[in-house]
Write a protein that holds these residues in place. Structure first.
Motif, short mmCIF file in Angstrom:
data_model
loop_
_atom_site.label_atom_id
_atom_site.label_comp_id
_atom_site.label_asym_id
_atom_site.label_seq_id
_atom_site.Cartn_x
_atom_site.Cartn_y
_atom_site.Cartn_z
N LEU A 131 3.34 1.02 2.88
CA LEU A 131 2.89 0.02 4.17
C LEU A 131 3.52 -2.31 3.21
O LEU A 131 2.37 -1.67 2.37
N PHE A 158 -0.93 -5.93 9.53
CA PHE A 158 0.12 -4.61 8.19
C PHE A 158 1.66 -3.91 9.63
O PHE A 158 1.89 -4.56 10.37
N GLN A 200 1.18 5.76 1.60
CA GLN A 200 -0.15 6.10 2.36
C GLN A 200 0.23 7.51 2.25
O GLN A 200 1.15 7.78 2.94
N TYR A 213 0.50 -1.10 -0.12
CA TYR A 213 -0.16 0.15 -0.13
C TYR A 213 0.47 1.15 0.10
O TYR A 213 1.83 1.36 0.39
N GLN A 260 -3.44 -0.84 -9.82
CA GLN A 260 -2.98 0.34 -9.63
C GLN A 260 -1.47 0.85 -8.82
O GLN A 260 -1.03 1.90 -8.75
N LEU A 308 -4.36 0.52 -1.87
CA LEU A 308 -3.97 -0.47 -2.24
C LEU A 308 -2.49 -0.31 -4.03
O LEU A 308 -3.32 0.40 -4.84
N GLY A 322 -5.97 7.63 4.18
CA GLY A 322 -5.80 6.26 3.84
C GLY A 322 -4.56 5.43 3.64
O GLY A 322 -4.18 6.08 2.19
N PRO A 323 -4.42 4.60 3.62
CA PRO A 323 -3.60 3.55 2.08
C PRO A 323 -4.49 3.01 1.20
O PRO A 323 -5.54 2.79 1.13
N ARG A 365 -1.34 -6.59 -5.27
CA ARG A 365 -1.56 -7.32 -4.27
C ARG A 365 -1.20 -9.26 -4.82
O ARG A 365 -0.85 -8.91 -6.19
#
Lengths: 115, 110
Positions: A91, A106, A37, A35, A59, A45, A42-43, A48
């Motif tokens: 993160l 996290f 931030q 992630y 992303q 993404l 907020g974080p 994944r």
């Protein structure tokens, strides 16, 4: 049980330099997330992984960002070359698997400052 | 795209006071998550909600899944100094992906 480990915790580089972040997920966790931030946000993404496969990298700015999870455990996120706007916290998180009931854990993050 | 708006953005409260914050979405969710992030650390999951109207407690924390499924609320009772931090809501955005709100920054005055 050890949590998600990230290194380095802080990194200061000059723009146009490369930088790499490392993440070791919780043992047995198949799913790994990176992630971004930004300050006051907020974080968001970036990518994944399910084991060693990147199942969602929509992303990730692929012109300068790359990531790998070669053996399905540790992961590295790289930026080359870094830009001023990349200054943020990166993160890493992991979960046992995918699905709405799977809790993401996290790491503490790597704080990047690009000068 | 989807957005999560959290309110208030920040708040100062006296130790011992109760706290309420909320999160609203532009679309219907089937899951709401509430996280807390301490300075210099990553977010930690506090409470997960999986159905409309659900109310779940975790110690002094209580979260509720709004009836419209577009909002959620987090309450903290009898706040203490260690409640300081940023509270994020999160909801699903696509398959196995979550989006996070912008956070509510809580500061407790001892």
């Amino acid at each position: 049980e050890a949590g998600v480990v990230q290194s380095p915790r802080y990194k200061i580089i000059e723009k146009k330099q490369p930088v790499a972040f490392w993440c070791n997920p919780i043992s047995g966790h198949n799913t790994l997330y990176w992630y971004l931030q930004n300050l006051g946000q907020g974080p968001e993404l970036l990518i994944r992984y399910e084991n060693e496969e990147a199942v969602d990298d929509s992303q990730l700015p692929k012109d300068r960002f790359s990531a790998e999870r070669l053996k399905g455990v540790d992961s590295t996120l790289k930026i080359q070359p870094a830009e001023l706007g990349d200054s943020a916290v990166y993160l890493c998180a992991s979960s046992r698997g995918e699905g709405p009931g799977e809790t993401q854990y996290f790491g503490p993050g790597t704080r990047l400052l690009v000068l | 795209g989807q957005q999560l708006n959290q309110s208030p953005q920040s708040m100062f409260i006296q130790e011992g006071e109760d706290v309420s914050m909320n999160c609203t979405s532009s679309s219907i969710f089937n899951t709401w998550l509430w996280y807390k992030q301490d300075p210099g650390e990553g977010p930690v999951l506090l409470i997960a909600l999986y159905k409309a109207g659900e109310l779940t407690s975790n110690g002094r924390l209580t979260a509720q899944f709004g009836i419209t499924r577009k909002d959620s609320f987090l309450n903290i009772s009898a706040s203490i100094p260690s409640d300081v931090g940023i509270y994020f809501c999160a909801g699903p955005s696509g398959t196995y992906k979550y989006i996070f709100g912008t956070g509510t920054r809580l500061k407790v005055l001892a």
